[in-house]
Design a protein around this motif. Structure first.
Motif, PDB file in Angstrom:
ATOM      1  N   UNK A 210      15.598  13.131 -24.874  1.00  0.00           N
ATOM      2  CA  UNK A 210      15.706  14.560 -24.636  1.00  0.00           C
ATOM      3  C   UNK A 210      16.549  15.347 -23.542  1.00  0.00           C
ATOM      4  N   UNK A 211      15.614  14.473 -22.082  1.00  0.00           N
ATOM      5  CA  UNK A 211      16.848  15.554 -20.738  1.00  0.00           C
ATOM      6  C   UNK A 211      18.225  14.704 -20.819  1.00  0.00           C
ATOM      7  N   UNK A 212      18.473  13.628 -21.026  1.00  0.00           N
ATOM      8  CA  UNK A 212      19.873  12.905 -21.268  1.00  0.00           C
ATOM      9  C   UNK A 212      20.704  13.444 -22.320  1.00  0.00           C
TER      10      UNK A 212
ATOM     11  N   UNK B 225       0.590  -1.403   0.074  1.00  0.00           N
ATOM     12  CA  UNK B 225       0.174  -0.268  -0.013  1.00  0.00           C
ATOM     13  C   UNK B 225       0.885   1.747  -0.114  1.00  0.00           C
ATOM     14  N   UNK B 226       2.170   0.932  -0.506  1.00  0.00           N
ATOM     15  CA  UNK B 226       2.652   2.533  -0.911  1.00  0.00           C
ATOM     16  C   UNK B 226       2.393   3.106  -1.759  1.00  0.00           C
ATOM     17  N   UNK B 227       1.705   4.750  -1.656  1.00  0.00           N
ATOM     18  CA  UNK B 227       1.515   6.126  -2.266  1.00  0.00           C
ATOM     19  C   UNK B 227       2.731   5.962  -3.467  1.00  0.00           C
ATOM     20  N   UNK B 228       2.495   5.826  -4.142  1.00  0.00           N
ATOM     21  CA  UNK B 228       3.464   6.268  -5.436  1.00  0.00           C
ATOM     22  C   UNK B 228       2.705   7.476  -6.787  1.00  0.00           C
ATOM     23  N   UNK B 229       3.196   8.027  -7.281  1.00  0.00           N
ATOM     24  CA  UNK B 229       2.938   8.799  -8.738  1.00  0.00           C
ATOM     25  C   UNK B 229       4.156   9.152  -9.187  1.00  0.00           C
ATOM     26  N   UNK B 230       3.935   9.103 -10.961  1.00  0.00           N
ATOM     27  CA  UNK B 230       5.053   9.380 -11.851  1.00  0.00           C
ATOM     28  C   UNK B 230       4.746  10.851 -11.789  1.00  0.00           C
ATOM     29  N   UNK B 231       6.017  11.474 -11.871  1.00  0.00           N
ATOM     30  CA  UNK B 231       6.197  13.071 -11.805  1.00  0.00           C
ATOM     31  C   UNK B 231       7.782  12.992 -13.188  1.00  0.00           C
ATOM     32  N   UNK B 232       7.910  14.505 -12.775  1.00  0.00           N
ATOM     33  CA  UNK B 232       8.907  14.528 -14.174  1.00  0.00           C
ATOM     34  C   UNK B 232      10.107  14.285 -14.603  1.00  0.00           C
ATOM     35  N   UNK B 233      10.850  13.166 -13.948  1.00  0.00           N
ATOM     36  CA  UNK B 233      12.036  12.379 -14.030  1.00  0.00           C
ATOM     37  C   UNK B 233      12.199  10.894 -13.297  1.00  0.00           C
ATOM     38  N   UNK B 234      10.319  10.334 -13.275  1.00  0.00           N
ATOM     39  CA  UNK B 234      10.455   8.880 -13.014  1.00  0.00           C
ATOM     40  C   UNK B 234       8.867   9.301 -11.846  1.00  0.00           C
TER      41      UNK B 234
ATOM     42  N   UNK C 257      20.168  16.627 -23.170  1.00  0.00           N
ATOM     43  CA  UNK C 257      20.940  18.389 -22.394  1.00  0.00           C
ATOM     44  C   UNK C 257      21.972  17.606 -21.547  1.00  0.00           C
ATOM     45  N   UNK C 258      21.762  16.437 -20.975  1.00  0.00           N
ATOM     46  CA  UNK C 258      22.635  16.724 -20.077  1.00  0.00           C
ATOM     47  C   UNK C 258      24.130  16.069 -20.307  1.00  0.00           C
ATOM     48  N   UNK C 259      23.929  15.740 -21.647  1.00  0.00           N
ATOM     49  CA  UNK C 259      25.275  15.391 -21.677  1.00  0.00           C
ATOM     50  C   UNK C 259      26.479  16.217 -22.139  1.00  0.00           C
ATOM     51  N   UNK C 260      24.788  17.299 -23.396  1.00  0.00           N
ATOM     52  CA  UNK C 260      25.386  18.545 -24.119  1.00  0.00           C
ATOM     53  C   UNK C 260      25.915  19.270 -22.623  1.00  0.00           C
ATOM     54  N   UNK C 261      25.987  19.612 -21.859  1.00  0.00           N
ATOM     55  CA  UNK C 261      26.194  20.576 -20.572  1.00  0.00           C
ATOM     56  C   UNK C 261      27.357  20.359 -20.051  1.00  0.00           C
ATOM     57  N   UNK C 262      27.489  18.825 -19.730  1.00  0.00           N
ATOM     58  CA  UNK C 262      28.784  18.192 -19.122  1.00  0.00           C
ATOM     59  C   UNK C 262      29.926  18.126 -19.895  1.00  0.00           C
ATOM     60  N   UNK C 263      29.723  17.686 -21.685  1.00  0.00           N
ATOM     61  CA  UNK C 263      31.300  18.616 -22.136  1.00  0.00           C
ATOM     62  C   UNK C 263      31.206  19.645 -22.507  1.00  0.00           C
ATOM     63  N   UNK C 264      30.070  21.085 -22.464  1.00  0.00           N
ATOM     64  CA  UNK C 264      29.753  22.485 -22.789  1.00  0.00           C
ATOM     65  C   UNK C 264      30.077  23.093 -21.499  1.00  0.00           C
ATOM     66  N   UNK C 265      28.990  23.728 -21.067  1.00  0.00           N
ATOM     67  CA  UNK C 265      27.903  24.123 -20.119  1.00  0.00           C
ATOM     68  C   UNK C 265      26.519  25.326 -20.679  1.00  0.00           C
TER      69      UNK C 265
END
Length: 286
Positions: free
Chosen positions: A139-141, A51-60, A143-151
């Motif tokens: 898409x989010x991944x 009976x764990x309360x769960x919901x989907x939100x922005x990142x899972x 963006x993260x990849x681009x930011x990790x190699x630049x800013x």
């Protein structure tokens, strides 16, 4: 026929912290994903009613933690972690149920140690109720990849590849389930298309527009995917007292992006491409 034993979040949390192999802080993202898989596997046990309360939100998925007296969310320099308020807390479960919970928790932790946070997140998204969520993650991944190699202010990235992922995202929007945000989706698509075509636009510009739409969409996503809890309880966990007002603020932010960056031309290539994406999306939905 034996009755199943009810298990809630406060039954699981002490076991989770007891079985962890590391004393390092448990980040909130990891905590929520671990609870999701523990709930999923316990739900398959015939003697357990999870009976764990769960919901989907922005990142899972998110577990409802605000009502648990055992948990405390602590802000750190690198984000947030979830701590157990009381040491040596025991559950009220029967011996057999506790061993079942412990076996499940141990197995989920082993998977987490083997795959890491990104690995179990990828696994979790296989269960996402909408393809849109999996496409957003891509898409989010990116963006993260681009930011990790630049800013965040870099203008040097694969704009063609980003547009391809954006088109994939738009084309699987679940219009029948969430018609309320379709206009904002194509509005943001137009703004993002303009920025992709603008060599001075940074990846941070694209990220902010996309994140604003995703935040708007996820308010309704969280309510509609709530299990073992009410939609109002979910909103309370998210700190949203007035969902209508929260969504209107996000819509206003989208209009501000529009005023700052988008020039509307009836015959522009941007408008033509947005219209084509709308048509393709509707054809695929039929």
């Amino acid at each position: 026929m034996a009755t199943s034993e009810s298990v809630n979040l406060d039954d699981i949390v002490p076991v989770l912290y007891q079985e962890r192999s590391y004393s390092t802080p448990l980040r909130t993202k990891a905590f929520h994903k671990l609870i999701y898989f523990i709930h999923k596997e316990l739900s398959a046990e015939p003697e357990i009613e999870s009976n764990i309360g769960l919901f989907w939100y922005k990142y899972g998925t998110c577990a409802r933690t605000s009502q648990s007296p055992l948990l405390e969310v602590v802000e750190t320099g690198g984000g947030h972690e979830i701590k157990l308020n009381e040491s040596g807390v025991s559950t009220d479960l029967s011996t057999s149920a506790e061993w079942t919970v412990r076996d499940v928790v141990t197995g989920v932790l082993e998977r987490y140690y083997e795959r890491g946070l990104e690995g179990i997140t990828d696994l979790q998204y296989e269960d996402a109720p909408y393809q849109l969520q999996r496409n957003y993650r891509q898409l989010d991944k990116r963006i993260g990849s681009i930011k990790s190699s630049g800013d965040v202010n870099t203008t040097e990235f694969d704009r063609v590849g980003f547009r391809r992922l954006l088109n994939d995202f738009v084309q699987v929007y679940p219009t029948e389930a969430f018609p309320e945000h379709e206009n904002e989706l194509y509005h943001c698509y137009s703004i993002l298309s303009e920025r992709i075509d603008n060599p001075e636009a940074t990846i941070g510009h694209l990220e902010r527009v996309l994140d604003t739409f995703w935040s708007l969409f996820c308010v309704d996503l969280a309510e509609s995917t709530a299990t073992n809890t009410s939609s109002m309880s979910v909103l309370s966990d998210l700190g949203i007292d007035e969902p209508h007002e929260a969504k209107e603020e996000l819509r206003e932010q989208i209009h501000e992006y529009d005023e700052d960056y988008l020039t509307v031309k009836e015959t522009s290539e941007v408008a033509d491409e947005a219209a084509e994406a709308v048509m393709v999306s509707r054809l695929r939905a039929d």
